[in-house]
Design an enzyme around this catalytic site. Structure first.
Site, mmCIF file in Angstrom:
data_model
loop_
_atom_site.group_PDB
_atom_site.id
_atom_site.type_symbol
_atom_site.label_atom_id
_atom_site.label_comp_id
_atom_site.label_asym_id
_atom_site.label_seq_id
_atom_site.Cartn_x
_atom_site.Cartn_y
_atom_site.Cartn_z
ATOM 1 N N SER A 274 0.830 -1.213 0.000
ATOM 2 C CA SER A 274 0.000 0.000 0.000
ATOM 3 C C SER A 274 0.857 1.252 0.000
ATOM 4 O O SER A 274 1.801 1.390 0.784
ATOM 5 C CB SER A 274 -0.951 -0.040 1.206
ATOM 6 O OG SER A 274 -0.758 1.063 2.041
ATOM 7 N N LYS A 275 0.507 2.129 -0.923
ATOM 8 C CA LYS A 275 1.221 3.401 -1.062
ATOM 9 C C LYS A 275 1.128 4.175 0.253
ATOM 10 O O LYS A 275 2.084 4.791 0.702
ATOM 11 C CB LYS A 275 0.573 4.183 -2.218
ATOM 12 C CG LYS A 275 0.944 5.646 -2.299
ATOM 13 C CD LYS A 275 2.210 5.850 -3.083
ATOM 14 C CE LYS A 275 2.631 7.298 -3.136
ATOM 15 N NZ LYS A 275 4.063 7.458 -3.320
ATOM 16 N N ARG A 276 -0.061 4.105 0.868
ATOM 17 C CA ARG A 276 -0.274 4.864 2.101
ATOM 18 C C ARG A 276 0.679 4.415 3.209
ATOM 19 O O ARG A 276 1.037 5.167 4.080
ATOM 20 C CB ARG A 276 -1.731 4.734 2.557
ATOM 21 C CG ARG A 276 -2.320 6.071 2.888
ATOM 22 C CD ARG A 276 -3.787 6.047 3.222
ATOM 23 N NE ARG A 276 -4.545 5.094 2.429
ATOM 24 C CZ ARG A 276 -5.363 4.190 2.964
ATOM 25 N NH1 ARG A 276 -5.503 4.103 4.263
ATOM 26 N NH2 ARG A 276 -6.058 3.383 2.197
#
Ligand code: GLU
Length: 509
Positions: A274-276
């Site tokens: 996940s980029k987050r």
């Protein structure tokens, strides 16, 4: 729907017939259908790659469709970036909105007139209904799902078709699918097998929003049919929606495409990439100096296996060997160290000139000293560089000798201690001053001559010279190459400074 059936339909019969006529026939047709909501995630890139490979392995066509009907989630520039990203990775798409026209993406927001007639047809057939409850906002978010109005309470579901249609002419409304309340729905997926759900668990999803645009869930069915998609590759987050697509295909009387669902990519055993949470997107990896061909090769193997031990495949080779059979149902683990290894292999395989061209911007950023030779620096980097972004750290010593400890001259294996280092460097200083030129061969011969005169191994001379000129224990290239790149003047200065330092320390030995 067959042509005759279209023409017989009370609703826009000719229109349907024309649409159906446009469907390209024959051969495999796959699409990548991203929503332009931000960066290209590795999972998305892998879906694009598998769709591309499947089309190519079957001699078919691959096309790109931008699914941008959820206007609230759009990220500026994302839709424009996607085609460029695919092209940069070699995933060329085959056609544009005018069938046979130049390759360009289909864009759903430019096709809004294609969806309403089908929504109306579904209402007419009792498979959908006009809903006036106002609990769906303009973006199609269903407040009913958040407990504001339950599906059972939706009074519009029971409205007779003619009444709903009449009201829809004057009132704001959405169109919802009328999911059956009883029985089960089964669809077949090539990777996950038969998936069956209780119809009671399916919601009356919105097909057309009050702004007239379709939801993704509706547009993808209509477009996959109109565009003649034969195989749909998508991530496993869509597996729960797939039964609803099956119901729509059935209600419209269309054959379903072959579904191929790919599992997620994980950061570790429990977490999805996940980029987050700081995991890299495809663009991030490019920015770090991973080569597109290395990333493509690596992600091809994240969830698919050609069988056997071989791991390195060019895109063209992947096109030959790809097959749905090798796709795994289990989630794949992203391993950046392995990607680095792939990248190093691709860097080493480049022609020296091509690598120098790729490395040049990184070299120029790290080295401001004028007159350095880019090809020479690139040549010492190529066998050792795993990632272009590491170049700065590897050659920062050219502009500025790092602080280093005199203890670094001590190297057991090279039989070097500080006193030996001092002797060798004094000799090297004289040899370098007197060398007839500064060619690599000359430098090597001068240093080898010192070793010979002293009856020591070459390493005993090379080691202190390498430390003196770079201040580093691990360097791209050996002493000779480093001296050559630095030039005679700078080399003499650095060797001289090392001698001074070792002499000053000498009393303490
Ligand atoms: N628009 C969807 C997405 O961005 C595509 C899903 C599909 O391939 O059908 O994930």
């Amino acid at each position: 729907m067959k042509k005759a059936e279209c023409e017989a339909s009370g609703l826009n019969g000719k229109w349907f017939a024309d649409m159906e006529e446009r469907i390209p026939r024959g051969g495999a047709r796959t699409r990548f259908a991203p929503s332009p909501t931000g960066f290209m995630h590795l999972g998305g890139m892998r879906t694009a790659l598998y769709a591309y490979l499947l089309a190519k392995s079957m001699g078919g066509k691959f096309f790109l469709r931008i699914e941008d009907t959820d206007r609230a989630r759009l990220v500026e520039g994302a839709a424009e970036a996607i085609p460029a990203t695919l092209r940069g990775a070699g995933l060329l798409f085959d056609e544009g909105p005018d069938i046979g026209g130049p390759a360009a993406p289909y864009v759903q927001s430019e096709r809004r007139e294609f969806y309403r007639p089908y929504a109306e047809l579904l209402c007419e057939r009792g498979a959908a209904y006009y809903c006036f409850c106002g609990h769906v906002d303009h973006e199609g978010r269903d407040h009913a799902e958040h407990g504001l109005v339950s599906r059972e309470e939706d009074p519009c579901r029971a409205l007779p078709y003619a009444q709903g249609k009449r009201r829809a002419e004057a009132e704001a409304h959405v169109v919802r699918m009328k999911a059956p309340r009883e029985g089960t729905t089964t669809f077949h997926d090539e990777v996950f097998g038969d998936v069956t759900v209780e119809n009671a668990s399916l919601d009356d999803m919105v097909l057309l929003k009050s702004d007239g645009l379709p939801t993704y869930n509706f547009a993808n069915v209509i477009d996959d049919h109109l565009m003649g998609t034969t195989h749909v590759l998508r991530g496993d987050e869509y597996i729960s929606s797939a039964p609803k697509y099956t119901l729509l295909y059935k209600a419209l009387g269309w054959d379903e495409p072959v579904y191929i669902t790919v599992s997620r990519i994980m950061r570790d055993e429990r977490h999805k990439l996940s980029k987050r949470h700081g995991d890299p997107t495809y663009e991030d990896l490019l920015g770090e100096g991973f080569l597109p061909e290395a990333i493509i090769n690596y992600i091809a193997l994240l969830g698919w296996s050609p069988g056997g031990e071989r791991e390195l495949y060019t895109l063209a080779e992947l096109e030959e060997v790809f097959s749905v059979k090798g796709i795994s149902k289990s989630p794949a683990l992203f391993d950046k160290a392995k990607l680095r290894h792939f990248n190093a292999e691709y860097i080493r395989a480049k022609a020296p000139g091509d690598f120098a061209a790729l490395a040049e911007p990184y070299i120029r950023q790290a080295v401001k000293t004028p007159d350095v030779s880019i090809p020479e620096i690139a040549a010492i980097l190529q066998p050792r560089c795993e990632r272009l972004a590491d170049i700065g750290d590897m050659i920062g010593f050219i502009d500025r000798l790092p602080d280093y400890s005199a203890e670094m001259f001590v190297h057991k294996k090279s039989k070097c201690d500080k006193s030996v280092a001092l002797d060798m460097l004094l000799e090297a200083l004289i040899a370098f001053q007197n060398a007839p030129d500064w060619a690599e061969g000359t430098i090597r011969a001068e240093l080898a001559g010192i070793a010979e005169r002293h009856g020591v191994k070459n390493a005993t001379v090379m080691w202190p010279v390498r430390v003196a000129v770079s201040g580093m224990a691990v360097t791209p290239g050996g002493a000779v190459e480093l001296c050559r790149i630095l030039g005679r003047y700078e080399t003499l200065g650095r060797v001289g400074a090392a001698i001074e330092r070792l002499s000053a320390e000498g009393t303490a030995w």
